[in-house]
Design a protein around this motif. Structure first.
Motif, PDB file in Angstrom:
ATOM      1  N   CYS A 144       1.001 -10.063  -9.706  1.00  0.00           N
ATOM      2  CA  CYS A 144       0.185  -8.842  -9.784  1.00  0.00           C
ATOM      3  C   CYS A 144      -1.191  -9.089 -10.394  1.00  0.00           C
TER       4      CYS A 144
ATOM      5  N   VAL B  71      -1.162   3.019   0.931  1.00  0.00           N
ATOM      6  CA  VAL B  71      -0.382   2.829  -0.290  1.00  0.00           C
ATOM      7  C   VAL B  71       0.049   4.169  -0.873  1.00  0.00           C
TER       8      VAL B  71
ATOM      9  N   PHE C 281       3.684   0.961  -7.826  1.00  0.00           N
ATOM     10  CA  PHE C 281       4.625   0.155  -7.049  1.00  0.00           C
ATOM     11  C   PHE C 281       5.860  -0.215  -7.866  1.00  0.00           C
TER      12      PHE C 281
ATOM     13  N   TYR D 277      -2.206   1.167  -8.199  1.00  0.00           N
ATOM     14  CA  TYR D 277      -1.468   1.116  -6.941  1.00  0.00           C
ATOM     15  C   TYR D 277      -0.395   0.020  -6.958  1.00  0.00           C
ATOM     16  N   ASN D 278      -0.825  -1.203  -7.231  1.00  0.00           N
ATOM     17  CA  ASN D 278       0.067  -2.366  -7.106  1.00  0.00           C
ATOM     18  C   ASN D 278       0.846  -2.669  -8.379  1.00  0.00           C
TER      19      ASN D 278
ATOM     20  N   GLN E 199       3.199 -13.523  -2.677  1.00  0.00           N
ATOM     21  CA  GLN E 199       3.703 -12.173  -2.853  1.00  0.00           C
ATOM     22  C   GLN E 199       4.121 -11.549  -1.527  1.00  0.00           C
TER      23      GLN E 199
ATOM     24  N   LYS F 134       1.270  -3.424   4.204  1.00  0.00           N
ATOM     25  CA  LYS F 134       0.336  -3.522   3.077  1.00  0.00           C
ATOM     26  C   LYS F 134       0.196  -4.963   2.591  1.00  0.00           C
ATOM     27  N   PHE F 135       1.310  -5.636   2.368  1.00  0.00           N
ATOM     28  CA  PHE F 135       1.246  -6.993   1.843  1.00  0.00           C
ATOM     29  C   PHE F 135       0.745  -7.989   2.894  1.00  0.00           C
TER      30      PHE F 135
ATOM     31  N   GLN G 160      -2.988  -7.626   2.764  1.00  0.00           N
ATOM     32  CA  GLN G 160      -3.528  -8.347   1.611  1.00  0.00           C
ATOM     33  C   GLN G 160      -3.570  -9.853   1.881  1.00  0.00           C
TER      34      GLN G 160
ATOM     35  N   HIS H 147      -6.283  -1.347  -8.374  1.00  0.00           N
ATOM     36  CA  HIS H 147      -5.277  -2.392  -8.168  1.00  0.00           C
ATOM     37  C   HIS H 147      -4.095  -2.225  -9.106  1.00  0.00           C
TER      38      HIS H 147
END
Length: 370
Positions: free
Chosen positions: A191, A285, A159, A154-155, A219, A255-256, A259, A151
């Motif tokens: 995040c 991602v 990102f 990647y995020n 987000q 992607k978001f 999520q 996490h």
């Protein structure tokens, strides 16, 4: 599944992921950040970072070889520790240079957030080492630590590292910088609690589930809004790169949204209960977002030739094919519909990706030799 009698598949998987994270993404972000710092301020910073770039590559190739041979053992853990140390030292050096040369810009804000999240992700490595050393038997703790690392890599690091590169590329006049900063602050604030989205299928308390659901919505809205705000910034990209950036934007939105929708219980079961969907999300991602962005950014500074254009198309066709098959297999499996020849199709997509990367390297050699 194709057999590899002389190689342990689990070891190969570890080598693949560690090398991709360190040797490709981290090394490329390093290079971009150093390049922009030197270009914008007309100073020689490469000499100060050169040894870090070399050390990072040594750790990457060391992990590639040692993980394939022995998995998690002395040499692979040593090289992994070196990569963590290099990232920490780079963060200290670059943070200092940001304060000295960049000031309080949006690019500097996103870069500092990325560097912080990179260090946070490293905590999972030490957590895993502690669990293994104490022979901890709770499987969920191992999975939670792995998801923690993924996490914040990647995020967090990847990102926001890419966001900082984007803001370094474009003038503030090309977008609403005040609104963009508010949206970036929102994304940074989301995040940490967004980690709960990675473990939402665990037996977490109701309040944690509520935090995850709210974070997913907030987000998701902030990100889509940011993409809309940044749309005028497409003008800084060469005409041949705008379509790649648009694909990147679509992948980010997907992607978001995934999520956000993962907070719905039935979809959470689908997402976390299907290995192809988990792998598909990770590839979404790493390939469709991070790699596409870095490719578009690098193409923007090159007088690329026809071979480079063809190689880019081949690479993108391969990653889209890989993504469609993985997600399609997961969705069809959820409804009990078998998908035939999956392994063969994934192998073909991988060969296409490899061919695209190989041609990109050939094209780069021709460009740099001119």
């Amino acid at each position: 599944m194709f057999s590899l009698p002389i190689i342990e598949q689990k070891h190969l998987l570890h080598a693949h992921s560690h090398f991709a994270f360190t040797g490709w993404i981290t090394q490329t972000i390093f290079c971009f950040l150093i390049f922009f710092l030197q270009k914008k301020n007309n100073i020689d910073v490469y000499s100060r970072y050169r040894w870090l770039l070399i050390a990072n590559l040594i750790s990457a190739y060391g992990m590639l070889i040692s993980f394939i041979i022995q998995g998690y053992a002395l040499y692979s853990i040593t090289f992994s520790t070196i990569s963590i140390a290099v990232l920490a030292i780079f963060a200290v050096y670059y943070w200092r240079d940001l304060n000295k040369y960049e000031g309080n810009t949006l690019a500097a804000f996103c870069c500092k957030a990325a560097l912080i999240f990179a260090q946070i992700s490293s905590l999972a490595t030490f957590m895993l080492a502690w669990l293994m050393a104490n022979k901890f038997e709770g499987q969920y703790w191992y999975v939670a630590a792995i998801y923690f690392f993924l996490h914040f890599q990647y995020n967090g690091w990847f990102f926001f590292g890419c966001l900082s590169i984007l803001f370094m590329m474009i003038p503030k006049e090309n977008y609403n910088s005040a609104l963009a900063k508010k949206l970036c602050v929102t994304l940074v604030a989301c995040c940490v609690p967004a980690y709960l989205l990675s473990v939402i299928n665990f037996a977490i308390p109701a309040y944690a589930y509520a935090i995850a659901a709210i974070t997913g919505v907030v987000q998701g809205i902030a990100l889509v809004w940011l993409l809309i705000v940044m749309r005028p910034a497409l003008s800084v990209f060469k005409s041949g790169n705008k379509w790649i950036f648009k694909l990147f934007a679509v992948a980010v939105a997907i992607k978001f949204l995934l999520q956000m929708f993962s907070t719905i219980p039935v979809l959470s079961i689908l997402a976390f209960g299907s290995r192809p969907i988990i792998v598909g999300y990770l590839h979404l991602v790493l390939l469709c977002i991070i790699s596409l962005f870095l490719l578009a950014a690098s193409r923007n500074f090159l007088n690329y030739n026809s071979l480079f254009k063809v190689a880019t198309v081949i690479f993108i066709v391969g990653i889209i094919g890989n993504e469609v098959v993985l997600m399609g297999q997961g969705l069809m499996g959820f409804y009990g519909i078998p998908m035939s020849h999956v392994i063969e199709i994934l192998l073909a997509a991988t060969i296409v990706i490899f061919a695209g990367i190989l041609l990109l390297n050939v094209a780069m050699r021709k460009i740099t030799s001119v």
